[in-house]
Design a protein around this motif. Structure first.
Motif, PDB file in Angstrom:
ATOM      1  N   ARG A 130       0.830  -1.203   0.000  1.00 35.59           N
ATOM      2  CA  ARG A 130       0.000   0.000   0.000  1.00 35.59           C
ATOM      3  C   ARG A 130       0.870   1.261   0.000  1.00 35.59           C
ATOM      4  NH1 ARG A 130      -3.610  -0.072   4.863  1.00 35.59           N
ATOM      5  NH2 ARG A 130      -5.200   1.053   3.696  1.00 35.59           N
ATOM      6  N   ILE A 131       1.923   1.274   0.794  1.00 32.91           N
ATOM      7  CA  ILE A 131       2.826   2.423   0.820  1.00 32.91           C
ATOM      8  C   ILE A 131       3.522   2.590  -0.527  1.00 32.91           C
ATOM      9  CG2 ILE A 131       4.957   3.344   1.842  1.00 32.91           C
ATOM     10  CD1 ILE A 131       4.062   1.995   4.491  1.00 32.91           C
ATOM     11  N   PHE A 142       6.141  14.127  -2.227  1.00 36.66           N
ATOM     12  CA  PHE A 142       5.063  14.095  -1.235  1.00 36.66           C
ATOM     13  C   PHE A 142       5.526  13.350   0.019  1.00 36.66           C
ATOM     14  CE2 PHE A 142       0.903  12.674   0.435  1.00 36.66           C
ATOM     15  CZ  PHE A 142       0.156  13.829   0.306  1.00 36.66           C
ATOM     16  N   PHE A 143       5.240  13.916   1.199  1.00 32.06           N
ATOM     17  CA  PHE A 143       5.722  13.351   2.464  1.00 32.06           C
ATOM     18  C   PHE A 143       4.721  12.318   3.001  1.00 32.06           C
ATOM     19  CE2 PHE A 143       7.125  12.914   6.764  1.00 32.06           C
ATOM     20  CZ  PHE A 143       8.456  13.316   6.794  1.00 32.06           C
ATOM     21  N   ILE A 144       5.074  11.049   2.873  1.00 35.25           N
ATOM     22  CA  ILE A 144       4.240   9.959   3.382  1.00 35.25           C
ATOM     23  C   ILE A 144       4.690   9.637   4.807  1.00 35.25           C
ATOM     24  CG2 ILE A 144       3.462   7.590   3.053  1.00 35.25           C
ATOM     25  CD1 ILE A 144       4.303   7.870   0.091  1.00 35.25           C
ATOM     26  N   ASN A 145       3.880  10.019   5.774  1.00 33.53           N
ATOM     27  CA  ASN A 145       4.196   9.754   7.175  1.00 33.53           C
ATOM     28  C   ASN A 145       3.522   8.436   7.565  1.00 33.53           C
ATOM     29  OD1 ASN A 145       5.527  10.623   9.546  1.00 33.53           O
ATOM     30  ND2 ASN A 145       3.591  11.327  10.424  1.00 33.53           N
ATOM     31  N   GLN A 164       8.746  -5.329  16.911  1.00 35.14           N
ATOM     32  CA  GLN A 164       7.751  -5.230  15.839  1.00 35.14           C
ATOM     33  C   GLN A 164       7.709  -3.819  15.254  1.00 35.14           C
ATOM     34  OE1 GLN A 164       3.841  -7.153  16.675  1.00 35.14           O
ATOM     35  NE2 GLN A 164       4.753  -7.707  18.636  1.00 35.14           N
ATOM     36  N   VAL A 165       7.834  -2.817  16.123  1.00 32.99           N
ATOM     37  CA  VAL A 165       7.850  -1.431  15.651  1.00 32.99           C
ATOM     38  C   VAL A 165       9.018  -1.222  14.693  1.00 32.99           C
ATOM     39  CG1 VAL A 165       8.233   0.970  16.357  1.00 32.99           C
ATOM     40  CG2 VAL A 165       6.647  -0.469  17.658  1.00 32.99           C
ATOM     41  N   VAL A 166      10.191  -1.682  15.089  1.00 33.19           N
ATOM     42  CA  VAL A 166      11.377  -1.525  14.249  1.00 33.19           C
ATOM     43  C   VAL A 166      11.209  -2.272  12.928  1.00 33.19           C
ATOM     44  CG1 VAL A 166      13.821  -2.148  14.047  1.00 33.19           C
ATOM     45  CG2 VAL A 166      12.963  -1.053  16.140  1.00 33.19           C
ATOM     46  N   GLU A 167      10.661  -3.496  12.999  1.00 34.14           N
ATOM     47  CA  GLU A 167      10.440  -4.271  11.781  1.00 34.14           C
ATOM     48  C   GLU A 167       9.550  -3.506  10.814  1.00 34.14           C
ATOM     49  OE1 GLU A 167       8.858  -8.731  10.455  1.00 34.14           O
ATOM     50  OE2 GLU A 167       8.034  -7.778  12.269  1.00 34.14           O
ATOM     51  N   ARG A 168       8.468  -2.936  11.336  1.00 35.51           N
ATOM     52  CA  ARG A 168       7.557  -2.187  10.466  1.00 35.51           C
ATOM     53  C   ARG A 168       8.226  -0.925   9.937  1.00 35.51           C
ATOM     54  NH1 ARG A 168       1.501  -3.264  10.087  1.00 35.51           N
ATOM     55  NH2 ARG A 168       1.539  -5.490  10.543  1.00 35.51           N
ATOM     56  N   ALA A 171      10.582  -1.729   7.093  1.00 34.44           N
ATOM     57  CA  ALA A 171       9.837  -2.124   5.897  1.00 34.44           C
ATOM     58  C   ALA A 171       9.155  -0.922   5.257  1.00 34.44           C
ATOM     59  CB  ALA A 171       8.816  -3.201   6.250  1.00 34.44           C
ATOM     60  N   PHE A 172       8.607  -0.018   6.085  1.00 33.60           N
ATOM     61  CA  PHE A 172       7.963   1.181   5.548  1.00 33.60           C
ATOM     62  C   PHE A 172       8.984   2.046   4.818  1.00 33.60           C
ATOM     63  CE2 PHE A 172       4.516   1.264   9.144  1.00 33.60           C
ATOM     64  CZ  PHE A 172       4.000   0.082   8.661  1.00 33.60           C
ATOM     65  N   ALA A 173      10.184   2.155   5.374  1.00 30.44           N
ATOM     66  CA  ALA A 173      11.238   2.942   4.725  1.00 30.44           C
ATOM     67  C   ALA A 173      11.594   2.344   3.369  1.00 30.44           C
ATOM     68  CB  ALA A 173      12.469   3.004   5.625  1.00 30.44           C
ATOM     69  N   ASP A 174      11.736   1.033   3.325  1.00 29.49           N
ATOM     70  CA  ASP A 174      12.080   0.366   2.070  1.00 29.49           C
ATOM     71  C   ASP A 174      10.982   0.535   1.025  1.00 29.49           C
ATOM     72  OD1 ASP A 174      14.468  -0.504   3.152  1.00 29.49           O
ATOM     73  OD2 ASP A 174      13.737  -2.514   3.644  1.00 29.49           O
ATOM     74  N   ALA A 175       9.732   0.691   1.479  1.00 29.49           N
ATOM     75  CA  ALA A 175       8.604   0.825   0.556  1.00 29.49           C
ATOM     76  C   ALA A 175       8.444   2.248   0.025  1.00 29.49           C
ATOM     77  CB  ALA A 175       7.311   0.387   1.240  1.00 29.49           C
ATOM     78  N   GLY A 176       9.177   3.210   0.601  1.00 29.63           N
ATOM     79  CA  GLY A 176       9.109   4.575   0.097  1.00 29.63           C
ATOM     80  C   GLY A 176       8.514   5.605   1.028  1.00 29.63           C
TER      81      GLY A 176
END
Length: 247
Positions: A130-131, A142-145, A164-168, A171-176
């Motif tokens: 989705r990200i 565009f800034f995706i927070n 789990q927070v770090v894992e997410r 992954a969010f960073a890698d997704a953009g």
């Protein structure tokens, strides 16, 4: 001259966090601007409460876009919009919705991983899709927070939860994603670990009883939001004033 997108992104400095005192309409935007804000951010809860629609994506999309456009037209500061879960679980449709939000003049949005109207969080692989779809739809500025609601869904704030927070976050960073938002994360030691292990600027939310903002800044926070609390405090004061006048 820097664009509003560049100006907004540059405000996210670990150790010197940008303060976003959340707004809900043009009037609140002008008031917060007059107070010296460097940027503006809507909160979905205050927008929902002030409009009468309620939170959790009950505010119609056209209202969200119109409201954002009016704020952008009324003030010169960059505006980011709390867009909840992009009003769709489908990655492509969510991306298209965020692209429409960008067309209003907004420079960014919050995008959360909880299941709106359901239980728990979206699986990590789906949230990453989705990200990535949003990033593809809006381009690179565009800034995706990207927000995780892990802390809102549990009462056990231990090292396993931070794992789990770090894992997410990674992954969010890698997704953009451009930033990482963890509402109710407050412990400085846990914040320091997230800042150390996740490359994105960290956003936390100020709430009654939270540590002093300097403590968070010293831990490496880059952005502090205020969520629904300004609107709630203002409405409580309005009720008090009205009671005094009526009584």
């Amino acid at each position: 001259m820097a664009s509003k997108f560049e100006t907004f992104s540059a405000l996210h400095v670990p150790g010197d966090p940008v303060i976003l005192y959340n707004i809900w309409d043009v009037g609140s935007a002008r008031a917060v601007t007059a107070a010296g804000a460097k940027a503006l951010a809507t909160g979905s809860h205050p927008v929902g409460d002030a409009s009468g629609f309620g939170d959790a994506q009950q505010v119609p999309l056209d209202f969200v876009f119109d409201n954002a456009g009016r704020i952008v037209d009324a003030v010169d500061l960059p505006l980011t919009v709390d867009f909840e879960s992009a009003y769709s679980t489908d990655p492509e449709e969510g991306g298209a919705n965020v692209a429409r939000l960008k067309e209003t003049g907004a420079v960014g949005c919050n995008f959360e991983d909880q299941v709106i109207g359901g239980e728990g969080l979206h699986p990590l692989d789906l949230q990453v899709q989705r990200i990535a779809a949003i990033r593809s739809a809006v381009g690179g500025d565009f800034f995706i927070n990207a927000r995780t609601d892990l802390f809102l869904k549990t009462q056990t704030y231990d090292d396993a939860l931070i794992d789990q927070v770090v894992e997410r976050g990674k992954a969010f960073a890698d997704a953009g994603a451009s930033g990482f938002f963890v509402p109710r994360l407050s412990d400085p030691a846990q914040i320091e670990r997230v800042v150390r292990e996740v490359s994105l600027p960290l956003n936390v939310i100020a709430f009654p009883g939270a540590p002093d903002k300097k403590v968070w800044a010293d831990a490496g926070v880059a952005r502090i939001s205020h969520g629904p609390f300004p609107h709630r405090a203002l409405m409580a004061k309005l009720t008090e004033m009205a009671r005094e006048a009526i009584g």
